[in-house]
Design a protein around this motif. Structure first.
Motif, PDB file in Angstrom:
ATOM      1  N   PRO A   1       0.912  -1.617   0.032  1.00 36.22           N
ATOM      2  CA  PRO A   1       0.037  -0.110  -0.026  1.00 36.22           C
ATOM      3  C   PRO A   1       0.922   1.301   0.020  1.00 36.22           C
ATOM      4  CG  PRO A   1      -0.851  -1.445   1.722  1.00 36.22           C
ATOM      5  CD  PRO A   1       0.600  -2.014   1.050  1.00 36.22           C
ATOM      6  N   GLY A   2       0.645   2.146  -0.625  1.00 35.75           N
ATOM      7  CA  GLY A   2       0.979   3.454  -0.925  1.00 35.75           C
ATOM      8  C   GLY A   2       2.593   3.568  -1.559  1.00 35.75           C
ATOM      9  N   ILE A   3       2.971   2.143  -1.998  1.00 34.32           N
ATOM     10  CA  ILE A   3       4.308   2.158  -2.864  1.00 34.32           C
ATOM     11  C   ILE A   3       4.166   2.140  -4.390  1.00 34.32           C
ATOM     12  CG2 ILE A   3       6.445   0.846  -2.867  1.00 34.32           C
ATOM     13  CD1 ILE A   3       5.871   2.021  -0.067  1.00 34.32           C
ATOM     14  N   GLY A   4       4.535   3.005  -5.044  1.00 33.02           N
ATOM     15  CA  GLY A   4       4.537   3.119  -6.564  1.00 33.02           C
ATOM     16  C   GLY A   4       5.612   2.497  -7.060  1.00 33.02           C
ATOM     17  N   PRO A   5       5.811   2.690  -8.557  1.00 35.47           N
ATOM     18  CA  PRO A   5       7.097   2.165  -9.065  1.00 35.47           C
ATOM     19  C   PRO A   5       8.422   2.718  -8.565  1.00 35.47           C
ATOM     20  CG  PRO A   5       5.458   2.500 -10.707  1.00 35.47           C
ATOM     21  CD  PRO A   5       5.059   3.085  -9.353  1.00 35.47           C
ATOM     22  N   LYS A   6       8.368   4.062  -8.356  1.00 35.68           N
ATOM     23  CA  LYS A   6       9.542   4.716  -7.984  1.00 35.68           C
ATOM     24  C   LYS A   6      10.181   4.201  -6.633  1.00 35.68           C
ATOM     25  CE  LYS A   6       9.710   8.546 -11.052  1.00 35.68           C
ATOM     26  NZ  LYS A   6       9.568  10.243 -11.149  1.00 35.68           N
ATOM     27  N   GLY A   7       8.982   4.296  -5.550  1.00 39.78           N
ATOM     28  CA  GLY A   7       9.281   3.733  -4.330  1.00 39.78           C
ATOM     29  C   GLY A   7       9.672   2.457  -4.289  1.00 39.78           C
ATOM     30  N   ALA A   8       9.232   1.628  -5.041  1.00 41.65           N
ATOM     31  CA  ALA A   8       9.569   0.351  -5.084  1.00 41.65           C
ATOM     32  C   ALA A   8      10.854   0.305  -5.535  1.00 41.65           C
ATOM     33  CB  ALA A   8       8.612  -0.590  -5.939  1.00 41.65           C
ATOM     34  N   GLN A   9      11.315   0.967  -6.257  1.00 42.18           N
ATOM     35  CA  GLN A   9      12.744   0.884  -6.627  1.00 42.18           C
ATOM     36  C   GLN A   9      13.624   1.345  -6.000  1.00 42.18           C
ATOM     37  OE1 GLN A   9      13.775   2.284 -10.723  1.00 42.18           O
ATOM     38  NE2 GLN A   9      15.098   3.654  -9.715  1.00 42.18           N
ATOM     39  N   ARG A  10      13.343   2.365  -4.899  1.00 47.56           N
ATOM     40  CA  ARG A  10      14.445   2.976  -3.897  1.00 47.56           C
ATOM     41  C   ARG A  10      14.403   1.948  -2.863  1.00 47.56           C
ATOM     42  NH1 ARG A  10      11.549   7.806  -4.853  1.00 47.56           N
ATOM     43  NH2 ARG A  10       9.841   7.348  -3.314  1.00 47.56           N
ATOM     44  N   ILE A  11      13.407   1.076  -2.663  1.00 46.96           N
ATOM     45  CA  ILE A  11      13.229   0.228  -1.504  1.00 46.96           C
ATOM     46  C   ILE A  11      14.253  -0.872  -1.887  1.00 46.96           C
ATOM     47  CG2 ILE A  11      12.100  -1.242   0.045  1.00 46.96           C
ATOM     48  CD1 ILE A  11       9.793   0.776  -0.009  1.00 46.96           C
ATOM     49  N   ALA A  12      13.962  -1.158  -3.280  1.00 47.67           N
ATOM     50  CA  ALA A  12      14.683  -2.433  -3.519  1.00 47.67           C
ATOM     51  C   ALA A  12      16.156  -2.246  -3.755  1.00 47.67           C
ATOM     52  CB  ALA A  12      14.320  -2.844  -4.919  1.00 47.67           C
TER      53      ALA A  12
END
Length: 202
Positions: free
Chosen positions: A19-30
Motif C-alpha cells: 500500500p502506498g508504494i509506487g514504482p519509484k518507491g519500490a525501486q528505492r526500497i529494492a
C-alpha cells in the motif's frame, strides 16, 4: 522493457504491491535492501515470516493478536459496556494512541464498498450483533473512516441496531478531515473527535 535482471525486477514488482508504494518507491526500497548487509536483510525477512505465521485474529474483537484474546479484550480494566467499531486493526492503534478511549473494540475487516465488490456480508457484522446480544453493552461508537465508504458503513450499522433500544449509537465528531482515514489523523484531533462523538439517528 525491463531494465534490471530478473530477481531485481521481481523484488520491485513485489514491493510495488505494498500500500502506498509506487514504482519509484519500490525501486528505492529494492536498491536500499540490496545495499544492506545480508544479516539485516535476513532479519527483516525472518520478522515478516514470523509475524505472518504467529499473528491471528482475536476471537472476540478480531483485532490482530498473538494469543486467543488480544491484550485489550483480556484487560479487566477496560469498560465492556462500550464498543468502538472500526474498519481495520490499524484504526485500533490510532485510537489507542489518543488515550481517550477505555472500552472494547470490534474490527469489521473493511467497509462497504460496491466499487471494490465488498458488501455487508463481507464484514464481521453478524459477529457484532452476537456480541451485542450476549453482553451488557450500552453504547456502540462508529469509528469508521470519514469518507463515503465509511459513512455508508456507519449508516448501515445504525439501521441494523435500531431495534436495540438499550444501546446508544454514536459517531465520531466532526474535526476529522472528510475523505481521510483514521490512521493518518493526529492524536489530538482524533481524541477530540472521540470525546465529542455525536448520537446517530436511525
Amino acid at each position: 522493457m525491463n531494465v534490471y535482471d530478473g530477481p531485481v525486477q521481481d523484488l520491485m514488482a513485489e514491493l510495488g504491491r505494498l500500500p502506498g508504494i509506487g514504482p519509484k518507491g519500490a525501486q528505492r526500497i529494492a536498491f536500499w535492501l540490496l545495499d544492506q548487509p545480508p544479516d539485516d536483510v535476513e532479519r527483516l525477512a525472518a520478522a515478516i515470516t514470523h509475524a505472518r505465521a504467529t499473528m491471528r485474529f482475536c476471537r472476540v474483537c478480531f483485532n490482530l493478536s498473538q494469543d486467543d484474546l488480544c491484550r485489550i479484550c483480556a484487560d479487566p480494566r477496560r469498560d465492556p459496556g462500550v464498543i468502538c467499531v472500526v474498519e481495520e486493526s490499524k484504526d485500533v492503534a490510532a485510537i489507542e494512541r489518543t488515550r481517550e478511549f477505555h472500552g472494547l473494540y470490534h474490527v469489521l475487516g473493511g467497509c462497504i464498498s460496491p466499487i471494490d465488490g465488498r458488501g455487508p456480508s463481507d464484514l464481521r457484522l453478524r459477529e457484532l450483533l452476537t456480541r451485542l446480544s450476549d453482553t451488557g453493552v450500552t453504547e456502540v461508537i462508529l469509528a469508521t473512516n470519514p469518507n463515503l465508504s465509511g459513512d455508508a458503513t456507519a449508516t448501515y450499522i445504525t439501521r441494523l441496531l435500531v431495534d436495540l433500544p438499550d444501546i446508544r449509537v454514536t459517531r465520531l465528531a466532526s474535526g476529522l478531515p472528510v475523505g481521510g482515514e483514521l490512521e493518518y489523523a493526529d492524536d489530538v484531533t482524533l481524541g477530540r473527535a472521540l470525546t465529542g462523538r455525536r448520537w446517530m439517528p436511525a
